[in-house]
Design a protein around this motif. Structure first.
Motif, PDB file in Angstrom:
ATOM      1  N   VAL A 163      10.696   3.249 -12.947  1.00  0.00           N
ATOM      2  CA  VAL A 163      10.776   1.852 -12.574  1.00  0.00           C
ATOM      3  C   VAL A 163       9.883   1.918 -11.159  1.00  0.00           C
ATOM      4  CG1 VAL A 163      12.101   0.047 -11.971  1.00  0.00           C
ATOM      5  CG2 VAL A 163      12.836   1.381 -13.582  1.00  0.00           C
ATOM      6  N   GLY A 164       9.814   3.269 -10.742  1.00  0.00           N
ATOM      7  CA  GLY A 164       9.082   3.389  -9.367  1.00  0.00           C
ATOM      8  C   GLY A 164      10.151   2.886  -8.050  1.00  0.00           C
ATOM      9  N   ALA A 165      11.459   3.278  -8.337  1.00  0.00           N
ATOM     10  CA  ALA A 165      12.571   2.717  -7.452  1.00  0.00           C
ATOM     11  C   ALA A 165      12.524   3.695  -6.195  1.00  0.00           C
ATOM     12  CB  ALA A 165      14.008   2.967  -7.930  1.00  0.00           C
ATOM     13  N   SER A 166      11.865   4.774  -6.269  1.00  0.00           N
ATOM     14  CA  SER A 166      11.947   5.906  -5.131  1.00  0.00           C
ATOM     15  C   SER A 166      10.695   5.356  -4.172  1.00  0.00           C
ATOM     16  CB  SER A 166      11.570   7.241  -5.839  1.00  0.00           C
ATOM     17  OG  SER A 166      12.420   7.713  -6.747  1.00  0.00           O
ATOM     18  N   ALA A 167       9.556   4.851  -4.854  1.00  0.00           N
ATOM     19  CA  ALA A 167       8.528   4.559  -3.960  1.00  0.00           C
ATOM     20  C   ALA A 167       8.649   3.029  -3.521  1.00  0.00           C
ATOM     21  CB  ALA A 167       7.079   4.487  -4.806  1.00  0.00           C
ATOM     22  N   VAL A 168       9.284   2.183  -4.193  1.00  0.00           N
ATOM     23  CA  VAL A 168       9.378   0.776  -3.717  1.00  0.00           C
ATOM     24  C   VAL A 168      10.709   0.657  -2.793  1.00  0.00           C
ATOM     25  CG1 VAL A 168       9.866  -1.395  -4.870  1.00  0.00           C
ATOM     26  CG2 VAL A 168       8.456  -0.251  -5.899  1.00  0.00           C
ATOM     27  N   HIS A 169      11.562   1.315  -3.056  1.00  0.00           N
ATOM     28  CA  HIS A 169      12.820   0.802  -2.282  1.00  0.00           C
ATOM     29  C   HIS A 169      13.080   2.168  -1.345  1.00  0.00           C
ATOM     30  CE1 HIS A 169      14.236  -2.249  -4.830  1.00  0.00           C
ATOM     31  NE2 HIS A 169      13.979  -1.514  -5.533  1.00  0.00           N
ATOM     32  N   GLY A 170      12.622   3.287  -1.459  1.00  0.00           N
ATOM     33  CA  GLY A 170      12.609   4.390  -0.495  1.00  0.00           C
ATOM     34  C   GLY A 170      11.352   4.400   0.414  1.00  0.00           C
ATOM     35  N   ALA A 171      10.278   4.594   0.244  1.00  0.00           N
ATOM     36  CA  ALA A 171       9.095   4.629   0.972  1.00  0.00           C
ATOM     37  C   ALA A 171       9.358   3.267   1.744  1.00  0.00           C
ATOM     38  CB  ALA A 171       8.147   4.939   0.436  1.00  0.00           C
ATOM     39  N   CYS A 172       9.083   2.109   1.111  1.00  0.00           N
ATOM     40  CA  CYS A 172       8.667   0.861   1.562  1.00  0.00           C
ATOM     41  C   CYS A 172      10.147   0.595   2.478  1.00  0.00           C
ATOM     42  CB  CYS A 172       8.807  -0.226   0.519  1.00  0.00           C
ATOM     43  SG  CYS A 172       7.033   0.012  -0.200  1.00  0.00           S
ATOM     44  N   GLY A 173      11.323   0.982   2.142  1.00  0.00           N
ATOM     45  CA  GLY A 173      12.510   0.898   3.026  1.00  0.00           C
ATOM     46  C   GLY A 173      12.339   1.459   4.528  1.00  0.00           C
ATOM     47  N   GLY A 233       0.849  -1.240  -0.016  1.00  0.00           N
ATOM     48  CA  GLY A 233      -0.199   0.192   0.034  1.00  0.00           C
ATOM     49  C   GLY A 233       0.848   1.281  -0.141  1.00  0.00           C
ATOM     50  N   ILE A 234       2.012   1.207   0.689  1.00  0.00           N
ATOM     51  CA  ILE A 234       2.850   2.280   0.624  1.00  0.00           C
ATOM     52  C   ILE A 234       3.448   2.461  -0.522  1.00  0.00           C
ATOM     53  CG2 ILE A 234       4.929   3.220   1.690  1.00  0.00           C
ATOM     54  CD1 ILE A 234       4.266   1.790   4.663  1.00  0.00           C
ATOM     55  N   ALA A 235       3.877   1.545  -1.441  1.00  0.00           N
ATOM     56  CA  ALA A 235       4.326   1.704  -2.545  1.00  0.00           C
ATOM     57  C   ALA A 235       3.393   2.345  -3.372  1.00  0.00           C
ATOM     58  CB  ALA A 235       4.991   0.259  -3.152  1.00  0.00           C
ATOM     59  N   THR A 236       2.191   1.815  -3.534  1.00  0.00           N
ATOM     60  CA  THR A 236       1.359   2.290  -4.432  1.00  0.00           C
ATOM     61  C   THR A 236       1.034   3.937  -3.987  1.00  0.00           C
ATOM     62  OG1 THR A 236       0.247   0.303  -4.335  1.00  0.00           O
ATOM     63  CG2 THR A 236      -1.189   2.031  -5.071  1.00  0.00           C
ATOM     64  N   VAL A 237       0.694   4.151  -2.931  1.00  0.00           N
ATOM     65  CA  VAL A 237       0.307   5.726  -2.385  1.00  0.00           C
ATOM     66  C   VAL A 237       1.605   6.472  -2.785  1.00  0.00           C
ATOM     67  CG1 VAL A 237      -0.240   7.157  -0.448  1.00  0.00           C
ATOM     68  CG2 VAL A 237      -1.176   4.993  -0.763  1.00  0.00           C
ATOM     69  N   SER A 238       2.795   6.099  -2.564  1.00  0.00           N
ATOM     70  CA  SER A 238       3.923   6.762  -2.791  1.00  0.00           C
ATOM     71  C   SER A 238       4.107   7.077  -4.286  1.00  0.00           C
ATOM     72  CB  SER A 238       5.353   6.166  -2.149  1.00  0.00           C
ATOM     73  OG  SER A 238       5.262   5.958  -1.002  1.00  0.00           O
ATOM     74  N   SER A 239       3.909   6.034  -5.034  1.00  0.00           N
ATOM     75  CA  SER A 239       3.959   6.368  -6.582  1.00  0.00           C
ATOM     76  C   SER A 239       3.232   7.341  -7.074  1.00  0.00           C
ATOM     77  CB  SER A 239       3.772   4.873  -7.443  1.00  0.00           C
ATOM     78  OG  SER A 239       4.656   4.007  -6.896  1.00  0.00           O
ATOM     79  N   ILE A 240       1.934   7.459  -6.539  1.00  0.00           N
ATOM     80  CA  ILE A 240       0.888   8.423  -6.866  1.00  0.00           C
ATOM     81  C   ILE A 240       1.309   9.618  -6.414  1.00  0.00           C
ATOM     82  CG2 ILE A 240      -1.422   9.224  -6.569  1.00  0.00           C
ATOM     83  CD1 ILE A 240      -2.195   6.412  -6.156  1.00  0.00           C
ATOM     84  N   ILE A 241       1.953   9.885  -5.235  1.00  0.00           N
ATOM     85  CA  ILE A 241       2.313  11.117  -4.735  1.00  0.00           C
ATOM     86  C   ILE A 241       3.632  11.953  -5.650  1.00  0.00           C
ATOM     87  CG2 ILE A 241       3.436  12.291  -2.851  1.00  0.00           C
ATOM     88  CD1 ILE A 241       1.729  10.484  -0.815  1.00  0.00           C
TER      89      ILE A 241
END
Length: 624
Positions: free
Chosen positions: A344-354, A326-334
């Motif tokens: 690739v969505g690295a910022s959301a997937v690795h940053g926010a989820c990390g 859920g965090i990856a999805t919301v972060s990608s939208i933001i």
């Protein structure tokens, strides 16, 4: 239950031979033969994650940039791996006299000699940590895709070791201030993924979005190869098991049981992320599943459980994975709303989820008796109080700030020397063509060249061969099409016009002997009377020799059949809207041959393009 745990003795670690070593004994080297085998095997599997990242990233970008993104992954391993050996490992785990809570000093250029009692453990430890370091660097390449200068990226990849290694020492090095406070991160949600994601965010922010990325809103651009992206996800999934299970640093004592638990908890977290992704994408897209939304949900869940992979129960891992997705999805939208273009969505997937993965340890962690991973502490929801959560929060903030700020500084310095952003002209044509001389068919390069020629030198493009296209075959197919056009009056459109010249006798001139298929592995036993064989042989002969003879008669040297022109003169100098129906049909057949750059682009053509562009006042000069 706890009374049943036993620790097995280690082999040789405390033997007298340990005094004969050039490397200071530290926790990383307290491994026996069995542990070393486990660590090396895990390192080899983790290395395959480079393949996964490459496939995922190349599948997310347009086709004309897919080779470029793979080249960046090669640079990450080669250049980043070299600097990790030179100074990176020492900055993370060095135990020299100058080591301090901020940075390690010592063990640079690591190379224990033969006879050193710790040679095996040292090399195993180095290889394992190297696989983590190169992964952290590779995360950034996806965020910079399709508009980053390859030369500048190589410099960045060479120096990016600094971004990862210093904070890795804070968390995992015996000298690190966060380690001394009790920070817990088993497999790298913080040092690897949060650092990589923060660096990716900073890189995408500084580079700016790709040309035209947000011209039609924030909807994602089409994937270049969705199958590659999914295959890359499976490879990453496989590598993640070694990433997390291998982080027990062996299987001796009780470690083998936690290695097994880490693998299962990793899968449980990914199940939660996958289920969330399927439900979300089905609801959002009215019954249709979006590829990237599901991929990012699974990867976001894997990142989230990594920090505490063997500290959770199964249902906790499931919940952590679902929240991570859920965090990856919301972060990608933001981030898209902020116009931070991350293909690739690295910022959301690795940053926010990390960041969430680091915090989750402070909430859900068990005390893994008899191991001392958490220093005897438990998470807030396990009755451990607020201390561990506070330390984990501080860890997340420190790592995130370091990753973003140092990356910005590093890119700014590099940009003073080598421009980071690609030239707009090169970005439109694609990095595969402009950086690596790889031309894909049917990816819009022809239209870009036609539009940009009046404003930019582009004559060299004609000399670049198309990828996946046998240009020799193209020439023969074109000639066969020409033969058919000449014989349209014939009901069967046969190729009998070449029959009398199909094969060459043994008495033929010596320079025409290559006309026959005389190669040892290329003898064709086909029927000599077959008209198609005769025609193909004749066309090959005409291309290889007839054109050469014509140029030799004129006193010109010919190295290739590039002087064969596809486009007739009566069509080349006309605008598209001025072509007749017949000419359009003929042009369609020319385009179908998939080779629109065969004729040499000259200065006269350049001037004609300038005139046709209605911009003669530009006074652009031809550069040869």
């Amino acid at each position: 239950m706890e009374g049943n745990w036993t620790l097995y003795s280690r082999i040789g670690l405390r033997s007298p031979n340990l005094t004969n070593t050039t490397v200071s004994l530290q926790e990383n080297f307290e491994i026996d033969l069995e542990d070393t085998n486990w660590i090396l095997t895990s390192s080899f599997i983790i290395f395959t994650m480079q393949t996964g990242f490459g496939m995922l990233e190349s599948g997310c970008v347009s086709i004309k940039n897919e080779a470029n993104i793979m080249m960046k992954n090669l640079a990450d391993i080669s250049l980043g791996g070299l600097t990790y050996w030179i100074f990176g490992y020492g900055m993370s785990f060095g135990q020299g006299a100058w080591s301090n809570p901020f940075i390690g000093v010592g063990d640079f250029l690591l190379d224990p000699p033969v006879g050193d009692a710790l040679m095996g453990p040292v090399f195993a430890s180095f290889l394992f940590q190297l696989s983590f370091a190169t992964t952290a660097t590779t995360i950034v390449s996806g965020a910079m895709a399709e508009r980053c200068n390859f030369k500048a990226y190589c410099v960045f990849s060479f120096l990016n070791t600094i971004v990862y290694c210093v904070p890795a020492g804070w968390v995992w090095g015996e000298h690190g201030f966060l380690n001394k406070l009790g920070a817990v991160d088993i497999a790298g949600s913080g040092p690897v993924h949060l650092i990589g994601g923060s660096s990716a965010f900073a890189s995408a922010l500084m580079l700016g979005p790709r040309l035209g990325r947000y011209a039609r809103g924030t909807a994602p651009l089409p994937l270049g190869n969705p199958v590659n992206a999914v295959m890359g996800t499976f490879v990453l999934w496989w590598g993640w098991l070694a990433f997390n299970s291998g982080s027990t640093y062996g299987v001796s004592g009780a470690k083998w049981q936690y290695a097994a638990r880490a693998a299962v908890m990793t899968m449980m977290g990914s199940f939660g992320g996958g289920c969330f992704g399927i439900i979300y994408t089905m609801i959002k897209n009215k019954g249709r599943a979006d590829v990237m939304e599901l991929i990012n949900s699974i990867l976001g869940a894997l990142v989230s459980v990594t920090a505490g992979c063997f500290l959770y129960r199964a249902w906790e891992s499931l919940i952590i994975g679902m929240i991570g997705a859920g965090i990856a999805t919301v972060s990608s939208i933001i981030f898209d709303k902020m116009r931070v273009d991350d293909p690739v969505g690295a910022s959301a997937v690795h940053g926010a989820c990390g960041f969430w993965g680091v915090i989750a340890v402070g909430l859900f962690a068990d005390n893994p008796i008899p191991m001392e991973t958490t220093n005897g502490r438990s998470g807030l929801f396990k009755g451990g109080g607020w201390y561990l959560l506070g330390v984990q929060t501080l860890t997340g903030v420190c790592l995130m700030a370091w990753g973003a700020l140092v990356t910005m500084l590093l890119l700014w310095i590099i940009d003073r020397v080598v421009p980071i952003r690609m030239d707009p002209y090169e970005e439109l044509l694609g990095a595969d063509l402009t950086e690596h001389k790889i031309r894909h068919g049917q990816v819009g390069v022809s239209r870009a060249v036609s539009a940009l020629r009046p404003f930019h030198r582009s004559n060299s493009i004609e000399e670049v061969g198309g990828i996946g296209i046998n240009t020799g075959h193209n020439l023969i197919v074109d000639k066969l099409q020409e033969a058919k056009k000449k014989n349209k009056t014939s009901p069967s459109c046969t190729l009998t016009s070449f029959t009398n010249k199909g094969f060459v006798d043994e008495s033929t001139e010596q320079n025409e002997q290559a006309f026959k298929n005389t190669g040892f592995l290329n003898k064709r036993p086909g029927n000599p009377e077959n008209d198609l064989h005769r025609a193909i042989d004749f066309v090959t002969h005409e291309i290889n020799y007839s054109q050469q003879k014509k140029t030799e008669k004129k006193g010109q040297k010919s190295n290739s059949p590039s002087n064969i022109q596809d486009i007739p003169e009566n069509i080349r100098n006309k605008k598209f809207k001025e072509l007749t129906v017949t000419e359009l049909e003929e042009l369609g057949e020319i385009n179908a041959s998939q080779n629109r750059f065969r004729f040499r682009y000259t200065e006269d053509d350049y001037r004609n393009d300038v005139i046709r562009s209605n911009a003669p006042g530009l006074n652009l000069k031809w550069v040869d």
